[in-house]
Design an enzyme around this catalytic site. Sequence first.
Site, PDB file in Angstrom:
ATOM      1  N   SER A 195      -2.158  -5.398   0.189  1.00  0.00           N
ATOM      2  CA  SER A 195      -2.296  -5.296  -1.270  1.00  0.00           C
ATOM      3  C   SER A 195      -2.665  -6.649  -1.857  1.00  0.00           C
ATOM      4  O   SER A 195      -2.322  -7.699  -1.293  1.00  0.00           O
ATOM      5  CB  SER A 195      -0.963  -4.841  -1.870  1.00  0.00           C
ATOM      6  OG  SER A 195      -1.001  -4.935  -3.270  1.00  0.00           O
TER       7      SER A 195
ATOM      8  N   VAL B  73       8.389   6.094   8.848  1.00  0.00           N
ATOM      9  CA  VAL B  73       7.945   4.803   9.409  1.00  0.00           C
ATOM     10  C   VAL B  73       8.994   3.702   9.259  1.00  0.00           C
ATOM     11  O   VAL B  73       8.888   2.658   9.895  1.00  0.00           O
ATOM     12  CB  VAL B  73       6.601   4.310   8.792  1.00  0.00           C
ATOM     13  CG1 VAL B  73       5.483   5.304   9.017  1.00  0.00           C
ATOM     14  CG2 VAL B  73       6.747   3.959   7.318  1.00  0.00           C
TER      15      VAL B  73
ATOM     16  N   SER C 267      -0.674  12.073   4.301  1.00  0.00           N
ATOM     17  CA  SER C 267      -0.554  13.314   3.520  1.00  0.00           C
ATOM     18  C   SER C 267      -1.148  13.196   2.124  1.00  0.00           C
ATOM     19  O   SER C 267      -1.514  14.199   1.518  1.00  0.00           O
ATOM     20  CB  SER C 267       0.920  13.733   3.420  1.00  0.00           C
ATOM     21  OG  SER C 267       1.718  12.637   3.028  1.00  0.00           O
ATOM     22  N   ARG C 268      -1.204  11.966   1.593  1.00  0.00           N
ATOM     23  CA  ARG C 268      -1.642  11.814   0.192  1.00  0.00           C
ATOM     24  C   ARG C 268      -2.435  10.523   0.024  1.00  0.00           C
ATOM     25  O   ARG C 268      -2.433   9.662   0.892  1.00  0.00           O
ATOM     26  CB  ARG C 268      -0.417  11.763  -0.737  1.00  0.00           C
ATOM     27  CG  ARG C 268       0.313  13.072  -0.835  1.00  0.00           C
ATOM     28  CD  ARG C 268       1.479  13.001  -1.804  1.00  0.00           C
ATOM     29  NE  ARG C 268       2.615  12.267  -1.276  1.00  0.00           N
ATOM     30  CZ  ARG C 268       3.198  11.233  -1.879  1.00  0.00           C
ATOM     31  NH1 ARG C 268       2.751  10.822  -3.052  1.00  0.00           N
ATOM     32  NH2 ARG C 268       4.226  10.627  -1.338  1.00  0.00           N
TER      33      ARG C 268
ATOM     34  N   ASN D 155      -0.809   2.560   7.140  1.00  0.00           N
ATOM     35  CA  ASN D 155      -1.082   2.750   5.707  1.00  0.00           C
ATOM     36  C   ASN D 155       0.160   3.104   4.892  1.00  0.00           C
ATOM     37  O   ASN D 155       0.248   2.723   3.729  1.00  0.00           O
ATOM     38  CB  ASN D 155      -2.142   3.858   5.552  1.00  0.00           C
ATOM     39  CG  ASN D 155      -2.168   4.422   4.146  1.00  0.00           C
ATOM     40  OD1 ASN D 155      -2.738   3.819   3.232  1.00  0.00           O
ATOM     41  ND2 ASN D 155      -1.525   5.569   3.942  1.00  0.00           N
TER      42      ASN D 155
ATOM     43  N   GLY E 227       1.158   7.791   6.781  1.00  0.00           N
ATOM     44  CA  GLY E 227       1.051   8.162   5.363  1.00  0.00           C
ATOM     45  C   GLY E 227      -0.249   8.878   5.066  1.00  0.00           C
ATOM     46  O   GLY E 227      -0.921   8.580   4.091  1.00  0.00           O
TER      47      GLY E 227
ATOM     48  N   TYR F 106       7.768  -6.276  -2.496  1.00  0.00           N
ATOM     49  CA  TYR F 106       6.476  -5.724  -2.051  1.00  0.00           C
ATOM     50  C   TYR F 106       5.521  -6.860  -1.651  1.00  0.00           C
ATOM     51  O   TYR F 106       4.827  -6.771  -0.637  1.00  0.00           O
ATOM     52  CB  TYR F 106       5.916  -4.908  -3.209  1.00  0.00           C
ATOM     53  CG  TYR F 106       4.680  -4.084  -2.931  1.00  0.00           C
ATOM     54  CD1 TYR F 106       4.741  -2.900  -2.194  1.00  0.00           C
ATOM     55  CD2 TYR F 106       3.449  -4.463  -3.461  1.00  0.00           C
ATOM     56  CE1 TYR F 106       3.598  -2.135  -1.988  1.00  0.00           C
ATOM     57  CE2 TYR F 106       2.303  -3.701  -3.254  1.00  0.00           C
ATOM     58  CZ  TYR F 106       2.385  -2.540  -2.523  1.00  0.00           C
ATOM     59  OH  TYR F 106       1.249  -1.786  -2.321  1.00  0.00           O
TER      60      TYR F 106
ATOM     61  N   ALA G 208       6.593  -8.200   1.688  1.00  0.00           N
ATOM     62  CA  ALA G 208       6.265  -7.278   2.784  1.00  0.00           C
ATOM     63  C   ALA G 208       4.774  -7.318   3.109  1.00  0.00           C
ATOM     64  O   ALA G 208       4.377  -7.453   4.275  1.00  0.00           O
ATOM     65  CB  ALA G 208       6.682  -5.856   2.408  1.00  0.00           C
ATOM     66  N   LYS G 209       3.934  -7.237   2.082  1.00  0.00           N
ATOM     67  CA  LYS G 209       2.488  -7.194   2.323  1.00  0.00           C
ATOM     68  C   LYS G 209       1.984  -8.560   2.811  1.00  0.00           C
ATOM     69  O   LYS G 209       1.113  -8.631   3.683  1.00  0.00           O
ATOM     70  CB  LYS G 209       1.745  -6.772   1.054  1.00  0.00           C
ATOM     71  CG  LYS G 209       2.073  -5.347   0.588  1.00  0.00           C
ATOM     72  CD  LYS G 209       1.665  -4.287   1.593  1.00  0.00           C
ATOM     73  CE  LYS G 209       1.678  -2.882   1.021  1.00  0.00           C
ATOM     74  NZ  LYS G 209       1.363  -1.848   2.026  1.00  0.00           N
TER      75      LYS G 209
HETATM   76  P1  NAP Z   1       0.980   7.257  -2.197  1.00  0.00           P
HETATM   77  O1  NAP Z   1      -0.075   8.022  -2.923  1.00  0.00           O
HETATM   78  O2  NAP Z   1       2.325   7.064  -2.817  1.00  0.00           O
HETATM   79  O3  NAP Z   1       1.146   7.917  -0.739  1.00  0.00           O
HETATM   80  C1  NAP Z   1       2.066   7.359   0.153  1.00  0.00           C
HETATM   81  C2  NAP Z   1       1.886   7.966   1.525  1.00  0.00           C
HETATM   82  O4  NAP Z   1       2.769   7.267   2.421  1.00  0.00           O
HETATM   83  C3  NAP Z   1       2.277   9.436   1.584  1.00  0.00           C
HETATM   84  O5  NAP Z   1       1.466  10.063   2.549  1.00  0.00           O
HETATM   85  C4  NAP Z   1       3.739   9.379   2.048  1.00  0.00           C
HETATM   86  O6  NAP Z   1       4.172  10.537   2.758  1.00  0.00           O
HETATM   87  C5  NAP Z   1       3.670   8.194   3.003  1.00  0.00           C
HETATM   88  N1  NAP Z   1       4.962   7.538   3.208  1.00  0.00           N
HETATM   89  C6  NAP Z   1       5.703   6.839   2.313  1.00  0.00           C
HETATM   90  N2  NAP Z   1       6.844   6.401   2.896  1.00  0.00           N
HETATM   91  C7  NAP Z   1       6.805   6.826   4.175  1.00  0.00           C
HETATM   92  C8  NAP Z   1       7.692   6.717   5.274  1.00  0.00           C
HETATM   93  N3  NAP Z   1       8.860   6.064   5.171  1.00  0.00           N
HETATM   94  N4  NAP Z   1       7.331   7.286   6.457  1.00  0.00           N
HETATM   95  C9  NAP Z   1       6.156   7.960   6.585  1.00  0.00           C
HETATM   96  N5  NAP Z   1       5.283   8.107   5.575  1.00  0.00           N
HETATM   97  C10 NAP Z   1       5.608   7.559   4.383  1.00  0.00           C
HETATM   98  O7  NAP Z   1       0.471   5.774  -1.852  1.00  0.00           O
HETATM   99  P2  NAP Z   1      -1.013   5.156  -1.838  1.00  0.00           P
HETATM  100  O8  NAP Z   1      -1.313   4.646  -3.197  1.00  0.00           O
HETATM  101  O9  NAP Z   1      -1.949   6.080  -1.160  1.00  0.00           O
HETATM  102  O10 NAP Z   1      -0.738   3.870  -0.924  1.00  0.00           O
HETATM  103  C11 NAP Z   1      -1.127   3.792   0.440  1.00  0.00           C
HETATM  104  C12 NAP Z   1      -1.015   2.351   0.891  1.00  0.00           C
HETATM  105  O11 NAP Z   1      -1.857   1.530   0.073  1.00  0.00           O
HETATM  106  C13 NAP Z   1       0.394   1.767   0.759  1.00  0.00           C
HETATM  107  O12 NAP Z   1       0.655   0.907   1.842  1.00  0.00           O
HETATM  108  C14 NAP Z   1       0.319   0.977  -0.525  1.00  0.00           C
HETATM  109  O13 NAP Z   1       1.270  -0.060  -0.538  1.00  0.00           O
HETATM  110  C15 NAP Z   1      -1.101   0.468  -0.464  1.00  0.00           C
HETATM  111  N6  NAP Z   1      -1.674   0.085  -1.757  1.00  0.00           N
HETATM  112  C16 NAP Z   1      -1.865   0.994  -2.747  1.00  0.00           C
HETATM  113  C17 NAP Z   1      -2.423   0.583  -3.950  1.00  0.00           C
HETATM  114  C18 NAP Z   1      -2.691   1.528  -5.097  1.00  0.00           C
HETATM  115  O14 NAP Z   1      -3.125   1.059  -6.166  1.00  0.00           O
HETATM  116  N7  NAP Z   1      -2.486   2.822  -4.934  1.00  0.00           N
HETATM  117  C19 NAP Z   1      -2.750  -0.757  -4.155  1.00  0.00           C
HETATM  118  C20 NAP Z   1      -2.522  -1.658  -3.117  1.00  0.00           C
HETATM  119  C21 NAP Z   1      -1.998  -1.224  -1.918  1.00  0.00           C
HETATM  120  P3  NAP Z   1       4.824  11.831   1.986  1.00  0.00           P
HETATM  121  O15 NAP Z   1       3.669  12.548   1.323  1.00  0.00           O
HETATM  122  O16 NAP Z   1       5.435  12.637   3.082  1.00  0.00           O
HETATM  123  O17 NAP Z   1       5.795  11.283   0.991  1.00  0.00           O
END
Ligand code: NAP
Length: 242
Positions: free
Chosen positions: A140, A60, A10-11, A88, A8, A153, A156-157
């Site tokens: 998380s 993934v 890309s973003r 991630n 993950g 969620y 899973a976490k």
């Molecule tokens: P995000 O901005 O939605 O980005 C998600 C990333 O994961 C993107 O690069 C996406 O790829 C990739 N992805 C999603 N599903 C995938 C799959 N099936 N196979 C391969 N790549 C996949 O999310 P984020 O906020 O950065 O979250 C990153 C991690 O932190 C996650 O595990 C999330 O649960 C955890 N987290 C986030 C927060 C928060 O507040 N943001 C809080 C707690 C935990 P594409 O660009 O190709 O779609």
Amino acid sequence: MKFALVTGGSRGIGKAICMEIAKLGYHVLINYRNNTEEAENTLNQIQENGGSGELMKFDVSKPDEIRASIDKWKEKNPDTVIEVLINNAGIRKDALIMWMKDEDWKGVLNTNLDSFYYITKHLVQDMIVHKYGRIVNIVSLSGIKGLPGQTNYSAAKGGVIAASKALAQEVAKKNVTVNCVAPGFIKTDMTAELEEKDLKRMIPMNRFGSAEEVAQVVSFLASPQASYVTGEVISVNGGLYT
Ligand code: NAP
């Protein structure tokens, strides 16, 4: 050359992690699912900063894709070890359990938990033989405390946290560490629809965090300096009580 895989990348948080891991001197394998343009942006930014990397597209949540993609890379790069793995990639599909769709339960478990198993299993053997490895799993607050509307969620976490603690003990003697980073509310696409002005009141620091603030902690755990830290969960949440 030293190699690291960030899922993950890309973003959001994954992108910030890729940037930091590249600064540690790793050639970063930037995994993503769909968004090639954003993944290329991550790679360009790494290269602009003098680092190196390449894209590695796979879903993934699909064990066959994981295996095929990593095996293809290993064939092209024999005698190399991916010594840092950052699990991630993640999604959320929130609903109260009585309205949760079966596919949203399964989708979240496959993407956030099963992916840990399939990817880690495929890479950890090389780390053990190499007698060095760093595995960091992005979990998380939801997986520590449980949050309503997120039974899928949280399960899973929480599962990744427990599995990480077990694996940490399996591989500790081989200098492979396994840790988790648990973000609170971080500004990314995943939280874009949440109202920061309402939610920030419950955060002692009175703001959402940035992806870079999470990436700094991940970078430490992925570095040689974190050699005696394993089986831990570090929260990056602005003081939210867990
Ligand atoms: P995000 O901005 O939605 O980005 C998600 C990333 O994961 C993107 O690069 C996406 O790829 C990739 N992805 C999603 N599903 C995938 C799959 N099936 N196979 C391969 N790549 C996949 O999310 P984020 O906020 O950065 O979250 C990153 C991690 O932190 C996650 O595990 C999330 O649960 C955890 N987290 C986030 C927060 C928060 O507040 N943001 C809080 C707690 C935990 P594409 O660009 O190709 O779609």
